[in-house]
Motif scaffolding. Sequence first.
Motif, PDB file in Angstrom:
ATOM      1  N   GLN A   1       0.809  -1.216   0.000  1.00  0.00           N
ATOM      2  CA  GLN A   1       0.000   0.000   0.000  1.00  0.00           C
ATOM      3  C   GLN A   1       0.846   1.271   0.000  1.00  0.00           C
ATOM      4  O   GLN A   1       0.332   2.357  -0.258  1.00  0.00           O
ATOM      5  CB  GLN A   1      -0.944   0.009   1.205  1.00  0.00           C
ATOM      6  N   THR A   2       2.146   1.129   0.277  1.00  0.00           N
ATOM      7  CA  THR A   2       3.036   2.284   0.312  1.00  0.00           C
ATOM      8  C   THR A   2       4.382   1.910  -0.297  1.00  0.00           C
ATOM      9  O   THR A   2       4.711   0.721  -0.455  1.00  0.00           O
ATOM     10  CB  THR A   2       3.280   2.770   1.754  1.00  0.00           C
ATOM     11  N   ARG A   3       5.148   2.939  -0.602  1.00  0.00           N
ATOM     12  CA  ARG A   3       6.512   2.705  -1.076  1.00  0.00           C
ATOM     13  C   ARG A   3       7.318   1.949  -0.035  1.00  0.00           C
ATOM     14  O   ARG A   3       8.142   1.082  -0.369  1.00  0.00           O
ATOM     15  CB  ARG A   3       7.188   4.038  -1.406  1.00  0.00           C
ATOM     16  N   ASP A   4       7.121   2.266   1.245  1.00  0.00           N
ATOM     17  CA  ASP A   4       7.867   1.584   2.297  1.00  0.00           C
ATOM     18  C   ASP A   4       7.595   0.083   2.309  1.00  0.00           C
ATOM     19  O   ASP A   4       8.488  -0.711   2.642  1.00  0.00           O
ATOM     20  CB  ASP A   4       7.530   2.190   3.661  1.00  0.00           C
ATOM     21  N   ASP A   5       6.368  -0.314   1.969  1.00  0.00           N
ATOM     22  CA  ASP A   5       6.072  -1.747   1.872  1.00  0.00           C
ATOM     23  C   ASP A   5       6.935  -2.401   0.801  1.00  0.00           C
ATOM     24  O   ASP A   5       7.429  -3.522   0.969  1.00  0.00           O
ATOM     25  CB  ASP A   5       4.594  -1.960   1.520  1.00  0.00           C
TER      26      ASP A   5
ATOM     27  N   SER B   1       2.010  -7.344  -5.237  1.00  0.00           N
ATOM     28  CA  SER B   1       0.884  -6.659  -5.864  1.00  0.00           C
ATOM     29  C   SER B   1       0.926  -5.171  -5.533  1.00  0.00           C
ATOM     30  O   SER B   1       1.008  -4.787  -4.364  1.00  0.00           O
ATOM     31  CB  SER B   1      -0.434  -7.265  -5.377  1.00  0.00           C
ATOM     32  N   LEU B   2       0.830  -4.346  -6.581  1.00  0.00           N
ATOM     33  CA  LEU B   2       0.788  -2.889  -6.420  1.00  0.00           C
ATOM     34  C   LEU B   2      -0.628  -2.348  -6.582  1.00  0.00           C
ATOM     35  O   LEU B   2      -0.833  -1.129  -6.646  1.00  0.00           O
ATOM     36  CB  LEU B   2       1.714  -2.214  -7.440  1.00  0.00           C
ATOM     37  N   ALA B   3      -1.622  -3.228  -6.635  1.00  0.00           N
ATOM     38  CA  ALA B   3      -2.991  -2.824  -6.974  1.00  0.00           C
ATOM     39  C   ALA B   3      -3.623  -1.918  -5.920  1.00  0.00           C
ATOM     40  O   ALA B   3      -4.581  -1.195  -6.225  1.00  0.00           O
ATOM     41  CB  ALA B   3      -3.862  -4.064  -7.180  1.00  0.00           C
ATOM     42  N   ARG B   4      -3.126  -1.963  -4.677  1.00  0.00           N
ATOM     43  CA  ARG B   4      -3.690  -1.114  -3.627  1.00  0.00           C
ATOM     44  C   ARG B   4      -3.054   0.278  -3.582  1.00  0.00           C
ATOM     45  O   ARG B   4      -3.501   1.136  -2.803  1.00  0.00           O
ATOM     46  CB  ARG B   4      -3.538  -1.788  -2.266  1.00  0.00           C
ATOM     47  N   MET B   5      -2.046   0.509  -4.384  1.00  0.00           N
ATOM     48  CA  MET B   5      -1.394   1.827  -4.410  1.00  0.00           C
ATOM     49  C   MET B   5      -2.099   2.678  -5.464  1.00  0.00           C
ATOM     50  O   MET B   5      -1.669   2.771  -6.612  1.00  0.00           O
ATOM     51  CB  MET B   5       0.103   1.675  -4.692  1.00  0.00           C
TER      52      MET B   5
ATOM     53  N   ILE C   1       0.574  17.756 -15.957  1.00  0.00           N
ATOM     54  CA  ILE C   1       1.159  16.502 -15.493  1.00  0.00           C
ATOM     55  C   ILE C   1       0.312  15.928 -14.362  1.00  0.00           C
ATOM     56  O   ILE C   1      -0.465  16.646 -13.718  1.00  0.00           O
ATOM     57  CB  ILE C   1       2.611  16.673 -14.984  1.00  0.00           C
ATOM     58  N   ALA C   2       0.480  14.650 -14.142  1.00  0.00           N
ATOM     59  CA  ALA C   2      -0.100  13.981 -12.980  1.00  0.00           C
ATOM     60  C   ALA C   2       0.967  13.080 -12.376  1.00  0.00           C
ATOM     61  O   ALA C   2       1.746  12.450 -13.106  1.00  0.00           O
ATOM     62  CB  ALA C   2      -1.321  13.162 -13.368  1.00  0.00           C
ATOM     63  N   VAL C   3       1.013  13.036 -11.045  1.00  0.00           N
ATOM     64  CA  VAL C   3       1.906  12.128 -10.332  1.00  0.00           C
ATOM     65  C   VAL C   3       1.029  11.058  -9.705  1.00  0.00           C
ATOM     66  O   VAL C   3       0.158  11.364  -8.886  1.00  0.00           O
ATOM     67  CB  VAL C   3       2.734  12.861  -9.261  1.00  0.00           C
ATOM     68  N   VAL C   4       1.242   9.815 -10.119  1.00  0.00           N
ATOM     69  CA  VAL C   4       0.319   8.745  -9.744  1.00  0.00           C
ATOM     70  C   VAL C   4       1.065   7.535  -9.206  1.00  0.00           C
ATOM     71  O   VAL C   4       2.228   7.302  -9.539  1.00  0.00           O
ATOM     72  CB  VAL C   4      -0.550   8.307 -10.946  1.00  0.00           C
ATOM     73  N   GLU C   5       0.367   6.779  -8.383  1.00  0.00           N
ATOM     74  CA  GLU C   5       0.891   5.504  -7.917  1.00  0.00           C
ATOM     75  C   GLU C   5       0.561   4.412  -8.935  1.00  0.00           C
ATOM     76  O   GLU C   5      -0.327   4.581  -9.778  1.00  0.00           O
ATOM     77  CB  GLU C   5       0.317   5.178  -6.534  1.00  0.00           C
ATOM     78  N   PRO C   6       1.261   3.270  -8.875  1.00  0.00           N
ATOM     79  CA  PRO C   6       1.131   2.271  -9.949  1.00  0.00           C
ATOM     80  C   PRO C   6      -0.216   1.568 -10.022  1.00  0.00           C
ATOM     81  O   PRO C   6      -0.567   1.009 -11.066  1.00  0.00           O
ATOM     82  CB  PRO C   6       2.254   1.276  -9.642  1.00  0.00           C
ATOM     83  N   GLY C   7      -0.986   1.581  -8.940  1.00  0.00           N
ATOM     84  CA  GLY C   7      -2.274   0.894  -8.951  1.00  0.00           C
ATOM     85  C   GLY C   7      -3.423   1.717  -9.495  1.00  0.00           C
ATOM     86  O   GLY C   7      -4.565   1.231  -9.542  1.00  0.00           O
ATOM     87  N   VAL C   8      -3.165   2.944  -9.922  1.00  0.00           N
ATOM     88  CA  VAL C   8      -4.224   3.782 -10.489  1.00  0.00           C
ATOM     89  C   VAL C   8      -4.723   3.161 -11.788  1.00  0.00           C
ATOM     90  O   VAL C   8      -3.939   2.812 -12.670  1.00  0.00           O
ATOM     91  CB  VAL C   8      -3.711   5.216 -10.745  1.00  0.00           C
TER      92      VAL C   8
ATOM     93  N   VAL D   1      10.903  -1.928  -9.265  1.00  0.00           N
ATOM     94  CA  VAL D   1       9.458  -1.865  -9.019  1.00  0.00           C
ATOM     95  C   VAL D   1       9.047  -0.399  -8.995  1.00  0.00           C
ATOM     96  O   VAL D   1       9.486   0.369  -8.137  1.00  0.00           O
ATOM     97  CB  VAL D   1       9.092  -2.543  -7.683  1.00  0.00           C
ATOM     98  N   ILE D   2       8.217  -0.014  -9.939  1.00  0.00           N
ATOM     99  CA  ILE D   2       7.778   1.383 -10.037  1.00  0.00           C
ATOM    100  C   ILE D   2       6.747   1.664  -8.948  1.00  0.00           C
ATOM    101  O   ILE D   2       5.740   0.966  -8.838  1.00  0.00           O
ATOM    102  CB  ILE D   2       7.185   1.656 -11.429  1.00  0.00           C
ATOM    103  N   THR D   3       7.000   2.683  -8.144  1.00  0.00           N
ATOM    104  CA  THR D   3       6.085   3.046  -7.060  1.00  0.00           C
ATOM    105  C   THR D   3       5.419   4.400  -7.271  1.00  0.00           C
ATOM    106  O   THR D   3       4.500   4.763  -6.531  1.00  0.00           O
ATOM    107  CB  THR D   3       6.828   3.047  -5.712  1.00  0.00           C
ATOM    108  N   SER D   4       5.872   5.153  -8.268  1.00  0.00           N
ATOM    109  CA  SER D   4       5.250   6.433  -8.589  1.00  0.00           C
ATOM    110  C   SER D   4       5.704   6.827  -9.990  1.00  0.00           C
ATOM    111  O   SER D   4       6.810   6.480 -10.405  1.00  0.00           O
ATOM    112  CB  SER D   4       5.657   7.518  -7.592  1.00  0.00           C
ATOM    113  N   ALA D   5       4.817   7.547 -10.703  1.00  0.00           N
ATOM    114  CA  ALA D   5       5.162   7.964 -12.059  1.00  0.00           C
ATOM    115  C   ALA D   5       4.617   9.359 -12.322  1.00  0.00           C
ATOM    116  O   ALA D   5       3.496   9.688 -11.927  1.00  0.00           O
ATOM    117  CB  ALA D   5       4.592   6.982 -13.081  1.00  0.00           C
ATOM    118  N   THR D   6       5.427  10.173 -12.960  1.00  0.00           N
ATOM    119  CA  THR D   6       4.986  11.495 -13.411  1.00  0.00           C
ATOM    120  C   THR D   6       4.591  11.373 -14.872  1.00  0.00           C
ATOM    121  O   THR D   6       5.427  11.119 -15.739  1.00  0.00           O
ATOM    122  CB  THR D   6       6.111  12.532 -13.246  1.00  0.00           C
TER     123      THR D   6
END
Length: 452
Positions: A45-49, A87-91, A103-110, A202-207
């Motif tokens: 659910q987070t990058r720390d995970d 699984s990154l589906a909860r991010m 631009i948008a900054v999004v987590e991989p589960g969007v 593992v991608i945790t955020s994308a611009t």
Amino acid sequence: MNAVDELVDALPAGRVLTDPDVTASYARDQTFLEPGKPLCVVAAQTRDDVIATMSWATRHRVPVVPRGAGTGLAGGATAVEGCVMLSLARMTAIRELSPADEIAVVEPGVITADLDRAARAHGLMYPPDPSSYEISTIGGNLATNAGGLRCVKYGVTRDSTLGLEVVLADGRVLSTGRRTMKGVTGYDLTGLFVGSEGTLGVITSATMRLRRAPAVPPVTIAAEFPSLRAAGDAVAAIVAAGCQPSLLELMDRNTLKAIDDWKNIGLETGVQAMLIAQSEGNPPGNADEMARICEAAGASFVAVSSTPEETDELIGVRRLAYTAKERLGTCLVEDVCVPRSVLPDMISTIEEVAARHDTMICTVAHAGDGNLHPVFIFDRGLPEPPANVWEAADEIFRVALDLGGTLTGEHGVGLLKRRWLGLESGPVVSEVQQGIKAVFDPLGILNPGKAI
């Protein structure tokens, strides 16, 4: 303490899933491939995970298979034996959406369509729109460099990606790219990660880059043809005329019949192919020009939309294609891409190969950029395609390469296409790619056996 217990202790409660029925549900994507048995699932659910999972995996040398929504068609998210399914589906956070910077900054589960809807609330749009856009995730799109229906005008996912936040195999965090529209500082690591199928990090955020949405709804045309070759000729003529469509999609008779049998779209007996095209702009006059070109190429019927509802209805037919084919049997879904000038030749080859190998092939195409999806249908219950299907696929891949094309335009290599990689890449490319893999993942724990 065993290794899994250590991972459980390293993460918040509920993140590590070990029930066999639950882990099995995460083990496969949309392919027929038989997965390995996962050790467990981490529902991050987070990058720390993700950091904690990768640090643990490096210490214990446990393979990790990153996963989004599981909509992949090449086996890239198929479990390997004894792995952690990450699984990154909860991010699912859209961390920022800036109309000023587009631009948008999004987590991989969007979900892809959710990002587009959020952008349109500000008069913007997110251009890539794979057919699975209502269920696929941005992370999965990034992993395979997905394209979609609008790629003829706006390009693929890489063309909309400005920067990434990536957790490496050992748990370190790497930031790539920028928020600006251009920049050439250092190597293009952003472009390297897009399409790497979870083998480098593992991608945790994308611009992501957004675009201005059209001021008026696009006009859509649908043209019916007495042969698939004639439809391919129309595509080549539309491109040569400089019409610049925002969408140019092709469906063959087998695909149309599968949709008609399911949804009763009124398919006429003599129709062998349908071309769906869109024109954006104010006024979108190219629609009339594309309609004239289709008629000149031998279209038996051409319809031009007059309302947004008619446009949605026509595009809706195209989006039904894959689900309709799944109703016929098990699908081997491929996606060769060839130069647009030889698209008619590739289309003819697919028809000839289907007949020669007595194989059911349903073909759709992002025709505007030469990306064809021949889908091989075989009987349910078989562990893998029969020999004639593999032989037909092999012939189609070889012809695509001979025509100056590639084995995959947007689905990725995954597991399904590794047997043909040597035909396209060659030994030098393979050696360089293995070297890149070794830099980012020296222990070989990230999605092993996939992509390269």
